[in-house]
Scaffold this motif. Structure first.
Motif, PDB file in Angstrom:
ATOM      1  N   TYR A 110       0.847  -1.199   0.000  1.00  0.00           N
ATOM      2  CA  TYR A 110       0.000   0.000   0.000  1.00  0.00           C
ATOM      3  C   TYR A 110       0.879   1.245   0.000  1.00  0.00           C
ATOM      4  CZ  TYR A 110      -3.756   3.236   1.067  1.00  0.00           C
ATOM      5  OH  TYR A 110      -4.662   4.263   1.007  1.00  0.00           O
ATOM      6  N   ARG A 134      -4.853  -2.808   4.481  1.00  0.00           N
ATOM      7  CA  ARG A 134      -5.034  -2.065   3.233  1.00  0.00           C
ATOM      8  C   ARG A 134      -4.427  -2.763   2.021  1.00  0.00           C
ATOM      9  NH1 ARG A 134      -3.054   3.412   6.039  1.00  0.00           N
ATOM     10  NH2 ARG A 134      -1.615   1.836   6.765  1.00  0.00           N
ATOM     11  N   CYS A 175     -12.929   0.261  -0.292  1.00  0.00           N
ATOM     12  CA  CYS A 175     -12.378   1.176   0.712  1.00  0.00           C
ATOM     13  C   CYS A 175     -13.457   1.510   1.731  1.00  0.00           C
ATOM     14  CB  CYS A 175     -11.875   2.456   0.044  1.00  0.00           C
ATOM     15  SG  CYS A 175     -13.167   3.390  -0.796  1.00  0.00           S
TER      16      CYS A 175
END
Lengths: 489, 95, 498
Positions: free
Chosen positions: A202, A237, C23
């Protein structure tokens, strides 16, 4: 000269309050001022911001704060221009990003900061990490500190040169097909590519998502272990980061490698291998035997196909990854009458020749009618390459090879022939395709001119502990890593 | 090595890359050369071999459905080459 | 030569998750432009997608609701094409390994292609992908809002089993009813939560080969789909009858003009360069996970309607009301199970309760609006807020059944229990509404009515049977509505004939 120290040496001085973080940071900045005009490792750096970070560290220490859980407290670390650092420019050495400023930190950067590091500077690289010499930067060449007429390797050339020239204590780079190990070898430092999934991607601007990994450039193996420990671990993430426990890599460096088995792949000691490099690697193998390791000849039969597989998979992934650079939401825009014209002009003007070449190749291999012949076939051969390694690792603990077939070449020497340039990555590419870990460390020098030679160790998936233990044992039994370039230009 | 043909103009259009005629010619030659090299993969029998899409085999890597903080409006538009009324502005999209 | 239409639909439905697909930005309609955005959904350099597990769950749940198979392996691919509303310039979608496949939707339809009032459309697949941003067009520019970019979007692809515009309309209504009731999507058309592409071709009746497929893109209303399909079928038949050839193409529906028109053709439109997304690991649903998802599957609306008609002997109209209003149906069923006369329960709910509730809601609305509340903030009563217990309605039905109260008295009781929540028996007692079945008392009322109304009496005796009703009314009046009407009739008749 504080800038010449390793992380562990500098940390020891901080612990004893012999020096301040400001002094260490200033030493790096002074070195940059002194040599970077010639080396050009840095694209930019903010000296005031770096010193402010250092002052904050010094204040913390003066208030009795300890570095107990912050192994990088006060250590100046510079960053390849492909990793996002909040409120710093992010250009990937490309014109296309214009004045882009990242609004967020890469996970690896967040971890460095949490460990106390002074994160500063943007290091030169091949545009979007595509290249092996840093000649593909849109912002000029980086020179090899050992011979400024030569390239530092790539794509993380700035990261390797900055560490080799003591412009920082350590740096971060990324490795898709050798982009850490190859420049580390050519500049004489330690470069580690962790197992795929070990460090979160990420915030790493993707070149080839299934191959990219972040890794450190350091002055010795211990520092490499320290940085690996800080940056490793699963990240919410990055769904390709692996929930594998993070061992204490530094503690594994006990020098005892007796009985460990090192594989020597016969396919790597042939072809265009430079005789001086071969001699150095042979000597290193002998040294390992002396240290108690057992050398076993192994075969990685599909080695010869790795470059072809790599240039299909990496360019295909890149062609999609780089589609987002379109001048709509960020970056340097060239206006057009409609979006299509805007895209083509923006991308035509913003990308350099190598990036265009790879986008075209990658687009082509995925285009209608060619997928099976190129991409799918490449993925299947990738399986064969990975299986070669997994099979080898059933009998050996790590594999030893040269990192590069030749030492640093002259700037411009290969830039006219992309295929020859691609073939120079022959020893490093398979590691990324197989998803295993690899490290390059100094194992000697060519004679005339004196240029560093790199030894590559390849480890099992998540076998960094053993691999680094082997690297450390060799390093500590030799003095190669202590040699510095004269930097007299 | 056989040199494969590649329609650079078509592919460059797919990739939205404006190329000069010189670039096109040069790329066609270079890519032909590289594709010729890549042809060596045809030597291998890959019957029954599973393709590798990921270096590390894992499945079901997901996240919980939780709302997290977004960027501020200013940060979101900070890098916009052109903006107005909180929107990213582009030449008119014609379908 | 006669022609028939062959229609397949690709329906895009936004899933009602809390956060976006990749997200943590809110999946929320109506926010200020570019406020529900982050590095991931803006496609900034360096970001990675992480799949929302609830979106995957809802997709597989949809698979169960649409009678699909759930493959044990699915994956996400990148579909590459450049468009300003798409931040990455590739869309993440499930190309050749979708999460669900091979299902069908069955729905009520009486036109051509139906059997016993039902039609079935096969579902090729329902797969998960991501929505794109929204563009607003100005004079010379377009403006982009990425709040919608990355919202989980499910694409439901039907087989070309639809043969008319009406059938397409019925299918879409049935499909969205299933998805809405199934808790997968809010299916709010006004908010663009459902959009579809309509593929239409025509062929001579009796032939098997499909004609050139013409796609009408981006329809956002079902009535629009019906009108567009009607227009397009007629247009295509006309073209073919003129002896011209149709070519595969994409058209746009102009709702104002009521016509479809050719869109600018993109020569590379179909070279999407799909390949598995290296940023996302494959999906391999486990038995336990699938079992957990399956527990969330509701009874399908059509099955429920059919069951209500069968189990409670409801007419189709009543069952339809309970099918489309799930809360009402549940309310009904809770009582119907305990009642000997479910039809009477249904009548009370549909005829009285709904009307009363609507009345109350209208009052609440005007009161709250007077206080300055916005439409979205209005708090209106629903079934959950009723003052009386559901069982009270059952009690009321029983009182009528047992002839304890007359049906007109029952109306009074209902009104009172709706307002006060008091039990029916209490109300009957308080208001003295119990029906009088005491023959003596009724005889007295009848005698009084006959004496006071000589005209209707004479009419009745002259053979006008209807005159009895007028006398009955008088008796009911004298008894204040409490006399048992059946008894009144009997006694009057006896007295007048006697």
């Amino acid at each position: 000269m504080l800038n010449q120290l390793t992380i562990s040496e500098l940390a020891a001085k901080f612990a004893k309050r012999e020096v301040s973080a400001r002094e260490a940071t200033q030493a790096c900045l002074d070195q940059i001022a002194c040599v970077d005009g010639k080396i050009h490792a840095f694209l930019s750096f903010n000296a005031a911001a770096a010193l402010a970070q250092a002052d904050a560290v010094d204040q913390l220490i003066s208030q009795g704060g300890s570095g107990a859980n912050r192994p990088l407290l006060g250590i100046p670390i510079a960053i390849k221009d492909v990793l996002a650092v909040k409120n710093q420019p992010l250009n990937c050495a490309s014109k296309i990003l214009g004045n882009y400023i990242s609004p967020y930190d890469a996970t690896a950067i967040e971890k460095l900061k949490a460990a106390g590091a002074i994160v500063f500077g943007r290091l030169n690289m091949d545009e979007f990490a595509m290249g092996s010499s840093t000649e593909n930067s849109a912002f000029g060449l980086t020179c090899n500190p050992w011979d400024i007429t030569r390239i530092p390797g790539g794509s993380s050339g700035g990261s390797a040169a900055a560490v080799a020239a003591d412009e920082c204590i350590a740096s971060l780079g990324t490795d898709t097909g050798g982009s850490i190990r190859q420049p580390a070898a050519l500049c004489g430092c330690v470069g580690l590519k962790p197992t795929y999934g070990r460090i979160s991607r990420y915030g790493l601007v993707a070149f080839a998502s299934s191959l990219d990994q972040i890794g450190p450039f350091t002055k010795d193996v211990r520092d490499s272990a320290t940085l690996l420990g800080v940056m490793s671990g699963v990240d919410r993430r990055d769904s390709t980061s692996v929930p594998e426990p993070v061992p204490n890599y530094v503690a594994a460096l006990d020098g005892n490698i007796r009985g460990l088995k090192l594989g020597l792949p016969k396919e790597y000691m042939v072809g265009g291998l430079d005789p001086e490099i071969k001699a150095s690697v042979d000597a290193a193998v002998k040294q390992y035997e002396k240290l108690g390791a057992e050398i076993v000849e192994i075969s990685l039969p599909h080695t010869d196909y790795a470059v072809a597989v790599y240039y299909i998979i990496a360019t295909a992934e890149a062609s999609a990854n780089l589609a987002r650079f379109d001048g709509i939401r960020y970056g340097a825009r060239v206006e057009g009458n409609d979006p299509i014209e805007l895209y083509s002009k923006t991308r035509g003007a913003g990308f350099g020749a190598e990036v265009k070449r790879r986008i075209i190749l990658g687009t082509y291999v995925l285009s209608s009618g060619y997928y099976d012949a190129y991409y799918l076939r490449a993925q299947k051969v990738r399986t064969l390459i990975r299986n070669d390694f997994l099979k080898a690792f059933e009998t050996v603990d790590a594999i030893v090879t040269p990192t590069t077939p030749t030492a640093a070449f002259k700037a411009g020497e290969k830039s006219g022939d992309p295929l020859q340039m691609y073939l120079s990555d022959i020893f490093t590419i398979s590691c990324n395709l197989a998803g295993i870990c690899g490290v390059s460390l100094p194992c000697g020098f060519t004679q005339n001119p004196k240029l560093p030679i790199g030894l590559q160790l390849l480890g099992k998936p998540f076998g960094e502990e053993t691999m680094l233990k082997l690297a450390h044992a060799y390093e500590q039994s030799t003095a190669w890593h202590k040699e510095k370039p004269s930097l007299k230009f | 090595m056989a040199s494969a043909e590649i329609n650079v103009k078509y592919v460059a259009h797919l990739a939205r890359l404006a190329l000069t005629p010189e670039e096109e010619t040069k790329l066609a030659a270079q890519l032909g050369n590289i594709l010729g090299y890549i042809e060596k993969l045809r030597e291998l029998d890959v019957t029954g071999v599973e393709p590798t899409a990921h270096a590390v085999p894992m499945v079901n890597c997901t996240r919980a459905d939780e709302v997290r903080e977004s960027l501020s409006h200013e940060e979101a538009l900070r890098n916009a080459p052109r903006q107005a009324n909180g929107l990213f502005i582009v030449p008119k999209i014609v379908e | 030569m006669e022609y028939e239409a062959v229609i397949g639909l690709e329906t895009h439905v936004q899933l009602n998750t809390k956060s976006k697909m990749w997200c943590g930005c809110a999946n929320q309609y109506g926010s200020e432009p570019n406020t529900n955005v982050c590095p991931v959904c803006l496609g900034l350099p360096g970001v990675l997608p992480v799949p929302n597990d609830e979106a995957l769950r809802k997709t597989v749940l949809t698979g169960y609701l649409l009678n699909c198979e759930i493959p044990r392996f699915a994956k996400f691919d990148r579909k590459s094409y450049f468009y300003p509303d798409m931040p990455k310039n590739y869309q993440l979608t499930q190309y050749d390994k979708p999460s669900t496949a091979n299902g069908f939707v069955e729905f009520e339809f009486t036109g051509a292609g139906s059997v016993n009032g039902l039609a079935r459309v096969r579902i090729t697949r329902a797969h998960l992908e991501e929505d794109v941003g929204k563009s607003t067009h100005f004079d010379r520019h377009s403006g982009l809002d990425f709040n919608r970019a990355g919202v989980p979007l499910m694409e439901i692809v039907s087989e070309p089993d639809i043969t008319s515009a009406d059938m397409a309309y019925a299918y879409l209504n049935a499909l969205t009813e299933i998805l809405h009731q199934g808790g997968v999507s809010d299916c709010d058309m006004e908010k663009g939560m459902v959009r579809c592409d309509v593929n239409i071709s025509v062929r001579p009746i009796g032939t098997k080969e499909l004609g050139a497929k013409i796609e009408i893109k981006n329809m956002n209303s079902f009535s629009g789909v019906r009108r567009a399909a009607e227009y397009e079928i007629a247009r295509q038949i006309e073209v073919v009858k003129r002896g011209e050839k149709l070519i595969q193409s994409t058209r746009r529906w102009d709702d104002v003009a009521g016509i479809t028109e050719q869109m600018r053709t993109k020569e590379d439109a179909h070279d999407y360069r799909y390949f598995p997304d290296p940023d996302l690991m494959p999906l391999a649903p486990t038995d336990a996970w699938l079992a957990e998802v399956k527990t969330k599957a509701i009874e399908l609306p059509l099955a429920r309607k059919q069951r209500f008609m069968r189990d409670y002997q409801l007419p189709a109209g009543d069952a339809e009301v309970f099918k489309s209003n799930v809360a009402l149906g549940n309310y009904f069923e809770g009582l119907a199970r305990q009642s000997k006369n479910p039809k009477a329960v249904a009548n009370w709910i549909i005829n009285n309760l709904l009307a009363k509730l609507a009345e109350l809601n209208a009052r609440e609305k005007s009161e709250q609006e007077a206080l300055g509340l916005e439409a979205a903030d209005l708090k209106l009563s629903s079934f959950a807020d009723l003052k009386f217990k559901p069982e009270a309605l059952l009690e009321l039905v029983n009182l009528v059944e047992a002839k304890t109260i007359s049906s007109s008295a029952a109306q009074q009781v209902f009104a009172e229990m709706f307002d006060s929540g008091k039990a029916p028996a209490v109300i009957v007692q308080e208001k003295g509404l119990a029906q009088v079945s005491d023959t003596g008392a009724i005889e007295k009322f009848c005698d009084d009515a006959i004496a006071a109304n000589p005209a209707p009496v004479a009419d009745y005796k002259a053979g006008k049977a209807a005159a009895l009703n007028s006398l009955k009314g008088q008796v009911m009046k004298l008894s204040k509505g409490k006399a048992n009407p059946a008894l009144v009739g009997e006694i009057l008749e006896r007295k007048l004939k006697g």
